[in-house]
Design an enzyme around this catalytic site. Structure first.
Site, short mmCIF file in Angstrom:
data_model
loop_
_atom_site.label_atom_id
_atom_site.label_comp_id
_atom_site.label_asym_id
_atom_site.label_seq_id
_atom_site.Cartn_x
_atom_site.Cartn_y
_atom_site.Cartn_z
N ASP A 4 0.84 -1.20 0.00
CA ASP A 4 0.00 0.00 0.00
C ASP A 4 0.88 1.24 0.00
OD1 ASP A 4 -2.79 1.30 0.78
OD2 ASP A 4 -1.29 2.19 2.12
N TYR A 63 2.06 10.13 0.32
CA TYR A 63 3.17 9.65 1.16
C TYR A 63 4.53 10.02 0.56
CZ TYR A 63 -0.37 6.40 3.10
OH TYR A 63 -1.48 5.84 3.65
N LYS A 114 -3.23 5.79 -3.81
CA LYS A 114 -4.39 6.64 -3.47
C LYS A 114 -4.31 8.01 -4.14
CE LYS A 114 -4.05 4.54 1.11
NZ LYS A 114 -2.59 4.46 1.31
N HIS A 152 -8.14 8.97 -1.27
CA HIS A 152 -7.41 8.94 0.00
C HIS A 152 -8.25 9.46 1.17
CE1 HIS A 152 -3.08 9.20 1.76
NE2 HIS A 152 -3.95 8.99 2.72
N1 LIG Z 1 -5.48 6.18 4.50
C1 LIG Z 1 -4.91 6.73 5.51
O1 LIG Z 1 -5.26 7.83 5.90
C2 LIG Z 1 -3.80 6.00 6.22
C3 LIG Z 1 -3.33 6.54 7.42
C4 LIG Z 1 -2.31 5.87 8.08
C5 LIG Z 1 -1.77 4.72 7.56
N2 LIG Z 1 -2.23 4.22 6.36
C6 LIG Z 1 -1.60 3.02 5.76
O2 LIG Z 1 -1.56 1.98 6.73
C7 LIG Z 1 -0.20 1.52 6.90
C8 LIG Z 1 -0.01 0.96 8.28
O3 LIG Z 1 -0.31 1.96 9.26
P1 LIG Z 1 0.65 2.20 10.48
O4 LIG Z 1 1.98 2.64 9.96
O5 LIG Z 1 0.00 3.07 11.45
O6 LIG Z 1 0.79 0.69 11.04
P2 LIG Z 1 1.17 0.03 12.42
O7 LIG Z 1 1.72 -1.29 12.04
O8 LIG Z 1 0.03 0.13 13.36
O9 LIG Z 1 2.30 0.95 13.05
C9 LIG Z 1 3.61 1.00 12.56
C10 LIG Z 1 4.51 1.23 13.76
O10 LIG Z 1 4.55 0.03 14.55
C11 LIG Z 1 5.89 -0.40 14.73
N3 LIG Z 1 5.90 -1.86 14.61
C12 LIG Z 1 5.65 -2.59 13.47
N4 LIG Z 1 5.73 -3.90 13.73
C13 LIG Z 1 6.03 -4.02 15.04
C14 LIG Z 1 6.26 -5.14 15.89
N5 LIG Z 1 6.18 -6.38 15.42
N6 LIG Z 1 6.56 -4.90 17.19
C15 LIG Z 1 6.64 -3.65 17.66
N7 LIG Z 1 6.43 -2.55 16.91
C16 LIG Z 1 6.14 -2.73 15.61
C17 LIG Z 1 6.68 0.27 13.63
O11 LIG Z 1 7.98 0.52 14.10
P3 LIG Z 1 9.32 0.39 13.17
O12 LIG Z 1 9.00 0.96 11.81
O13 LIG Z 1 10.30 1.24 13.92
O14 LIG Z 1 9.69 -1.05 13.13
C18 LIG Z 1 5.92 1.58 13.40
O15 LIG Z 1 6.33 2.58 14.32
C19 LIG Z 1 0.63 2.74 6.54
O16 LIG Z 1 1.96 2.42 6.22
C20 LIG Z 1 -0.15 3.25 5.35
O17 LIG Z 1 0.16 2.47 4.20
C21 LIG Z 1 -3.26 4.84 5.71
#
Ligand SMILES: NC(=O)c1ccc[n+]([C@@H]2O[C@H](COP(=O)([O-])OP(=O)(O)OC[C@H]3O[C@@H](n4cnc5c(N)ncnc54)[C@H](OP(=O)(O)O)[C@@H]3O)[C@@H](O)[C@H]2O)c1
Length: 313
Positions: A52, A57, A86, A119
């Site tokens: 994604d 981004y 998006k 988006h």
């Molecule tokens: N449409 C929208 O408005 C929108 C908004 C937000 C996100 N998104 C999409 O959704 C995706 C995922 O969202 P998110 O980034 O918030 O996901 P998330 O997986 O909830 O959070 C990512 C964070 O968790 C940490 N992490 C990942 N795996 C881990 C594990 N096994 N143990 C401990 N910590 C861990 C990462 O740290 P490290 O990177 O330091 O490992 C990072 O800081 C985004 O990349 C994006 O593509 C869409």
């Protein structure tokens, strides 16, 4: 157990487009371009088959480069990967949709897209500035275009064959209903923040009834406070079933019937997050019924301004 458990390969049927969507998806909202490229490659090599990204981004170019590098190695083909990007808020006017879509496709080095999402439902003033503001810092919205006008332009992209499925992001249940009532091509996916602190049951149940896949972002709580990964219900289950808290949260998301997105720039966590396997139904219920906190980490749904992207990026 892990060798025979197929949860991580779950695919959910789509009401249009590529047939089905991998439940376990990798998001690339990663601030650093080099880390984005390395993480995307690591995610594909670990087994993720949904990537994604988004125009906003600023990671489409790096995602495209990483995918090409992996495809060149020959083990994974383009058709094996479900790619999502998006349309940004400044491109909602129908005449801006196709150029924005083609620019994304070019950066991704692809000739078709599996899923294109609007988006957010907020149209911003059209132009090159992705964050248009007045002199007081207030967002400049575009009142001349409706979400349905933009949806119609996305339907035309499907007609032209370069985009297999289309969907909505950061929308309310009422907005989904409005589009579904008027759509010629129904939304295949609704992409929203969701996790045990924001389960969005009404939206999920509505989506299930109408054959729409709900895709949950921030599935691990985005490393924000209060830390979902440290919630006592989650950590107790993790100890009981001998998995990590992240694996418990990701299994819960798939087992309740959502697709999900998680993200990491850390190779060990990327592997850990793909090695998801089924948790007992009693653990799914313990999370659903036992976690009462309600937290929204990303306020993008209120204004259309990204909650996880710092201003100026
Ligand atoms: N449409 C929208 O408005 C929108 C908004 C937000 C996100 N998104 C999409 O959704 C995706 C995922 O969202 P998110 O980034 O918030 O996901 P998330 O997986 O909830 O959070 C990512 C964070 O968790 C940490 N992490 C990942 N795996 C881990 C594990 N096994 N143990 C401990 N910590 C861990 C990462 O740290 P490290 O990177 O330091 O490992 C990072 O800081 C985004 O990349 C994006 O593509 C869409």
């Amino acid at each position: 157990m892990l060798a025979t458990d197929k949860l991580r390969y779950t695919k959910i049927p789509l009401n249009n487009g590529s047939g089905s969507i991998p439940a376990l998806g990798f998001g690339t909202l990663i601030p650093d371009p080099i880390a984005t490229r390395t993480a995307t490659k690591a995610a594909l090599e670990a087994g993720f088959r949904l990537i994604d990204t988004a125009e906003r981004y600023g990671t489409e170019k790096e995602v495209g480069e990483a995918m090409q590098e992996v495809f060149r190695n020959g083990k994974i083909k383009r058709e094996d990967v479900f790619v999502v990007t998006k349309l940004w808020n400044t491109n909602h006017r129908p005449e801006r949709v196709k150029p924005a879509f083609e620019a994304s496709l070019k950066k991704l080095q692809l000739d078709f897209l599996d899923l294109y999402l609007i988006h957010t439902p907020f149209a911003f003033q059209p132009g090159d500035d992705q964050d248009p503001r007045d002199t007081n810092g207030a967002v400049l919205y575009d009142k001349a275009v409706t979400l349905l006008d933009t949806w119609r332009a996305l339907e035309s992209l499907v007609d032209e064959g370069k985009c297999k499925a289309i969907g909505l992001s950061d929308v309310s249940l009422e907005q989904v209903k409005g589009i579904l009532d008027a759509a010629r091509i129904r939304p295949a996916v609704v992409h929203v923040e969701s996790h045990p602190y924001l389960p969005e049951w009404d939206l999920l149940n509505y989506c299930k009834r109408h054959g729409i896949v709900m895709q949950a972002f921030a599935a691990l709580g985005h490393s924000s406070e209060p830390r979902l990964l440290e919630d006592p219900v989650i950590t107790a289950i993790a100890r009981r079933v001998d998995k990590t808290p992240a694996q418990v949260l990701l299994a819960w998301a798939i087992q309740r019937g959502t697709a999900l997105l998680t993200s990491s720039k850390t190779p060990g966590r990327i592997k850990e997050n793909f090695e998801v396997s089924t948790i007992p139904e009693s653990a799914v219920l313990d999370i659903t019924d036992g976690i009462k906190s309600r937290v929204r980490f990303n306020a993008v749904v209120e204004t259309g301004v990204p909650g996880f992207i710092p201003r100026g990026r």
